[in-house]
Scaffold this active site. Structure first.
Site, mmCIF file in Angstrom:
data_model
loop_
_atom_site.group_PDB
_atom_site.id
_atom_site.type_symbol
_atom_site.label_atom_id
_atom_site.label_comp_id
_atom_site.label_asym_id
_atom_site.label_seq_id
_atom_site.Cartn_x
_atom_site.Cartn_y
_atom_site.Cartn_z
ATOM 1 N N LYS A 183 -12.015 -1.377 -11.769
ATOM 2 C CA LYS A 183 -11.250 -0.943 -12.831
ATOM 3 C C LYS A 183 -11.568 -1.650 -14.130
ATOM 4 C CE LYS A 183 -7.590 1.346 -10.246
ATOM 5 N NZ LYS A 183 -7.257 0.929 -9.112
ATOM 6 N N SER A 212 1.680 1.558 -10.700
ATOM 7 C CA SER A 212 0.362 2.611 -11.362
ATOM 8 C C SER A 212 1.118 3.622 -11.995
ATOM 9 C CB SER A 212 -0.636 2.557 -10.983
ATOM 10 O OG SER A 212 -0.744 3.703 -9.504
ATOM 11 N N HIS A 243 -4.454 -3.401 -10.690
ATOM 12 C CA HIS A 243 -3.529 -2.729 -12.504
ATOM 13 C C HIS A 243 -3.279 -4.227 -13.295
ATOM 14 C CE1 HIS A 243 -4.474 1.964 -12.763
ATOM 15 N NE2 HIS A 243 -3.518 1.998 -11.332
HETATM 16 C C1 LIG Z 1 -7.271 1.200 -7.825
HETATM 17 C C2 LIG Z 1 -6.982 0.939 -6.632
HETATM 18 C C3 LIG Z 1 -6.893 0.699 -5.375
HETATM 19 C C4 LIG Z 1 -8.563 0.817 -5.214
HETATM 20 O O1 LIG Z 1 -9.328 0.203 -5.965
HETATM 21 P P1 LIG Z 1 -10.588 0.562 -5.237
HETATM 22 O O2 LIG Z 1 -11.880 -0.610 -6.201
HETATM 23 O O3 LIG Z 1 -11.256 1.786 -6.419
HETATM 24 O O4 LIG Z 1 -10.687 1.132 -3.809
HETATM 25 C C5 LIG Z 1 -5.776 -0.178 -5.205
HETATM 26 N N1 LIG Z 1 -4.833 -0.868 -4.056
HETATM 27 C C6 LIG Z 1 -3.928 -0.346 -6.323
HETATM 28 C C7 LIG Z 1 -2.779 -0.714 -6.455
HETATM 29 C C8 LIG Z 1 -5.459 0.430 -6.895
HETATM 30 O O5 LIG Z 1 -4.616 0.888 -8.292
#
Ligand SMILES: *Cc1c(COP(=O)(O)O)cnc(C)c1O
Length: 411
Positions: free
Chosen positions: A247, A188, A216
């Site tokens: 997300k 990311s 992502h």
């Molecule tokens: C955002 C993210 C997480 C965490 O996700 P949440 O549901 O907000 O806890 C885990 N791994 C990656 C690669 C992320 O981008």
């Protein structure tokens, strides 16, 4: 005793401040979206948001909100129990079935967040006879999850396939019973895709399993939003996918592991963040389910996201900024110098553009950047406005001076 302890904690805070690493949170006075209302002392300001993970613009979607409201009427506000005591609601099972079907897996198990999914997935599946091989840029939750397991750990430099192969050979030499390669689907900070076809080929050759964290990607990348395995052609060779509903899929809360049936079944018995934490709130589960339904059918939103990504990337590059190459809606605008990144993000803020500067230790020293993210909630006019704000602020700060020369160096 308390005084001494609090003095110690304050000293740590002072160190964070002195190192310029203090994170300060801004506040929104309304929903997440392409345009947001930002709380400020002088009142609210409308700004253009270029730093959310709201890739398909579903965070304030009326259908998602209605589904959440209806579920609250039908199922109440909260579950007030972990799954193994009161069970779950039909809603939770519907969500698990829907995400598993979407990703072509036997089943899925939902956690309170992907942080919990990654925190709970490794320890029940792998023991001290086994090996986990992890990309150096993997998300913090994978790093923590791997630490909680007793498996032997191996790490390769980001997307370095020779390094990965060395780890696989070393694990075999160390007598590993089973080997699991764990990687983010999209890294990311850079917006780079993992080299999944290469990773899967190495996994096949060395008898390893592959786990991809597709936070992502799920919902907006690949055919129908099936994520990086679909986008890269790795497909079913990725055995285990972890992801988030926080997300693209509505941006609420919740995480999941989608995998072959025995893996999901064992996680239900043994994954600690699942066993000892509350079920998702009914409105959150229902909103995520609706967002998934919308996302699957949203070829139009995915196309717009891609168009806006190309438009913004071309615009800031033409204005003289350096970006990292890529195909995801994450476009890092590279400044190098941390001070410059902070100055530019302030100048953009003054021009109504909501972005975040990323400096060491979040990214390596000398690679400070403003990470921008596109969203289907933005319009072409929004993107053009953002590009002109970047161009103006860049000129004002001297970042893009000598555009021709720096473009020549990049070529
Ligand atoms: C955002 C993210 C997480 C965490 O996700 P949440 O549901 O907000 O806890 C885990 N791994 C990656 C690669 C992320 O981008």
């Amino acid at each position: 005793m308390t005084d001494a302890f609090l003095r110690h904690i304050r000293a740590t805070l002072d160190e964070i401040e002195a190192a310029g690493l203090m994170k300060r949170e801004r506040l929104l006075a309304g929903p997440q979206g392409g345009r947001i209302r930002v709380a400020a002392e002088a009142g609210e300001r409308e700004m253009l948001n270029l730093c959310a993970n709201n890739y398909l613009g579903l965070a304030d979607d009326p259908q998602v909100i209605a589904a959440a409201r209806d579920a609250m009427q039908a199922f109440g506000f909260g579950m007030a129990s972990v799954r193994f005591i009161c069970g779950a609601q039909t809603l939770h099972r519907d969500l698990e079935r829907a995400i598993a079907t979407h990703l072509g897996k036997d089943d899925a198990i939902v956690f309170a967040a992907c942080f919990d999914a990654n925190g709970g997935v490794f320890e029940p599946l792998l023991g001290e006879e086994d090996a986990i091989i992890s990309d150096s840029l993997n998300h913090a939750s994978i790093i923590d999850g791997v630490r909680l397991s007793k498996a032997k750990r191996y790490r390769y430099a980001n997307s370095d396939m020779n390094g990965l192969e060395d780890c696989l050979k070393q694990a075999a030499a160390d007598g590993a019973r089973f080997k699991l390669i764990a990687t983010d689907g999209v890294f990311s900070m850079d917006g780079y895709l993992a080299k999944l076809p290469d990773i899967c080929a190495l996994a096949d050759r060395h008898g390893a399993l592959v786990l991809v964290d597709d936070c992502h990607a799920t919902g907006h990348l690949g055919e129908k939003g099936r994520g990086t395995p679909a986008l890269t052609g790795a497909g079913d060779r990725v055995a285990i996918v972890t992801g988030t509903f926080g997300k693209t899929l509505g941006g609420g809360m919740g995480g999941f592991v989608a995998a072959p049936q025995p893996i999901v079944d064992l996680l239900r018995q043994r994954a600690r963040p699942y066993l000892f934490s509350n079920s998702l709130a009914p409105p959150v589960a229902a909103g995520a389910l609706k967002a998934l339904e919308i996302a699957i059918a949203a070829d139009d939103r995915r196309a717009r996201l891609q168009d806006l990504t190309k438009r913004f990337r071309a615009g800031v590059e033409a204005a003289g900024f350096k970006t990292l190459p890529g195909v995801t809606p994450i476009i890092p605008v590279m400044l190098g110098d941390a001070r410059l990144a902070q100055d530019l993000s302030r100048a953009l803020d003054e021009r109504g553009i909501y972005v975040a500067g990323f400096v060491f230790p979040v990214v390596p020293k000398g690679q400070a950047r403003i990470r921008t993210q596109m969203s289907a909630a933005l319009t072409e006019a929004d993107v053009d406005f953002a590009v002109s704000a970047f161009a103006d602020a860049g000129r004002r700060l001297g970042v893009t001076e000598g555009t021709a020369a720096s473009a020549g160096r990049q070529a």
